[in-house]
Write a protein that holds these residues in place. Structure first.
Motif, PDB file in Angstrom:
ATOM      1  N   LEU A 148     -43.611 -46.255 -17.874  1.00  0.00           N
ATOM      2  CA  LEU A 148     -44.119 -44.910 -17.585  1.00  0.00           C
ATOM      3  C   LEU A 148     -44.482 -44.195 -18.882  1.00  0.00           C
ATOM      4  O   LEU A 148     -45.550 -43.578 -18.989  1.00  0.00           O
ATOM      5  CB  LEU A 148     -43.075 -44.107 -16.800  1.00  0.00           C
ATOM      6  CG  LEU A 148     -43.414 -42.642 -16.526  1.00  0.00           C
ATOM      7  CD1 LEU A 148     -44.666 -42.517 -15.670  1.00  0.00           C
ATOM      8  CD2 LEU A 148     -42.231 -41.952 -15.847  1.00  0.00           C
ATOM      9  N   THR A 149     -43.608 -44.287 -19.870  1.00  0.00           N
ATOM     10  CA  THR A 149     -43.871 -43.653 -21.166  1.00  0.00           C
ATOM     11  C   THR A 149     -45.146 -44.198 -21.780  1.00  0.00           C
ATOM     12  O   THR A 149     -45.998 -43.436 -22.259  1.00  0.00           O
ATOM     13  CB  THR A 149     -42.681 -43.891 -22.128  1.00  0.00           C
ATOM     14  OG1 THR A 149     -41.504 -43.348 -21.541  1.00  0.00           O
ATOM     15  CG2 THR A 149     -42.929 -43.254 -23.476  1.00  0.00           C
ATOM     16  N   LEU A 150     -45.297 -45.510 -21.761  1.00  0.00           N
ATOM     17  CA  LEU A 150     -46.487 -46.134 -22.328  1.00  0.00           C
ATOM     18  C   LEU A 150     -47.749 -45.666 -21.620  1.00  0.00           C
ATOM     19  O   LEU A 150     -48.745 -45.328 -22.272  1.00  0.00           O
ATOM     20  CB  LEU A 150     -46.378 -47.654 -22.257  1.00  0.00           C
ATOM     21  CG  LEU A 150     -47.599 -48.425 -22.728  1.00  0.00           C
ATOM     22  CD1 LEU A 150     -47.895 -48.130 -24.190  1.00  0.00           C
ATOM     23  CD2 LEU A 150     -47.397 -49.903 -22.522  1.00  0.00           C
ATOM     24  N   GLU A 151     -47.721 -45.627 -20.308  1.00  0.00           N
ATOM     25  CA  GLU A 151     -48.901 -45.193 -19.569  1.00  0.00           C
ATOM     26  C   GLU A 151     -49.276 -43.755 -19.922  1.00  0.00           C
ATOM     27  O   GLU A 151     -50.447 -43.440 -20.124  1.00  0.00           O
ATOM     28  CB  GLU A 151     -48.660 -45.332 -18.069  1.00  0.00           C
ATOM     29  CG  GLU A 151     -49.910 -45.063 -17.269  1.00  0.00           C
ATOM     30  CD  GLU A 151     -49.833 -45.586 -15.856  1.00  0.00           C
ATOM     31  OE1 GLU A 151     -50.713 -45.218 -15.077  1.00  0.00           O
ATOM     32  OE2 GLU A 151     -48.912 -46.349 -15.532  1.00  0.00           O
ATOM     33  N   LEU A 152     -48.280 -42.883 -20.027  1.00  0.00           N
ATOM     34  CA  LEU A 152     -48.557 -41.491 -20.394  1.00  0.00           C
ATOM     35  C   LEU A 152     -49.105 -41.386 -21.809  1.00  0.00           C
ATOM     36  O   LEU A 152     -50.053 -40.627 -22.061  1.00  0.00           O
ATOM     37  CB  LEU A 152     -47.285 -40.647 -20.245  1.00  0.00           C
ATOM     38  CG  LEU A 152     -46.854 -40.374 -18.808  1.00  0.00           C
ATOM     39  CD1 LEU A 152     -45.438 -39.834 -18.777  1.00  0.00           C
ATOM     40  CD2 LEU A 152     -47.819 -39.422 -18.129  1.00  0.00           C
ATOM     41  N   ILE A 153     -48.541 -42.150 -22.748  1.00  0.00           N
ATOM     42  CA  ILE A 153     -49.020 -42.121 -24.134  1.00  0.00           C
ATOM     43  C   ILE A 153     -50.458 -42.637 -24.209  1.00  0.00           C
ATOM     44  O   ILE A 153     -51.312 -42.025 -24.861  1.00  0.00           O
ATOM     45  CB  ILE A 153     -48.090 -42.933 -25.058  1.00  0.00           C
ATOM     46  CG1 ILE A 153     -46.762 -42.197 -25.245  1.00  0.00           C
ATOM     47  CG2 ILE A 153     -48.754 -43.186 -26.421  1.00  0.00           C
ATOM     48  CD1 ILE A 153     -45.696 -43.029 -25.955  1.00  0.00           C
TER      49      ILE A 153
END
Length: 92
Positions: free
Chosen positions: A52-57
């Motif tokens: 999730l963090t990667l997708e948002l970044i």
């Protein structure tokens, strides 16, 4: 319209999976499951949170870093893509 609004369905699906994994950890703790089983579930939670963090970044960088500079500024776009790749490797 922000990129989080455009990708809202996909992001919410990730959050719901993460929520389900957290609830599974809670159920296993309440049931007195072996610690190795719980640790495996926690590792899954960590992976889901990192995803999730990667997708948002990635979305943030493409929308707010690369897109405003895109016409004629290929070097910035390439640098942003390199950074995304590094972050992806780090978070896996």
């Amino acid at each position: 319209m922000s990129h989080t609004h455009e990708n809202k369905g996909r992001l919410l699906a990730r959050v719901r999976r993460l929520k389900g994994q957290i609830e599974a950890v809670e159920r296993q703790l309440e049931a007195g499951a072996p610690c190795a089983d719980i640790l495996n579930l926690v590792a899954s939670v960590r992976g889901a949170a990192n995803g999730l963090t990667l997708e948002l970044i990635e979305d943030h960088m493409r929308e707010h870093v690369v897109a405003p500079l895109a016409p004629g500024n290929e070097a910035s776009a390439a640098g942003a893509e390199e950074l995304i790749a590094v972050i992806r490797r780090y978070l896996k």
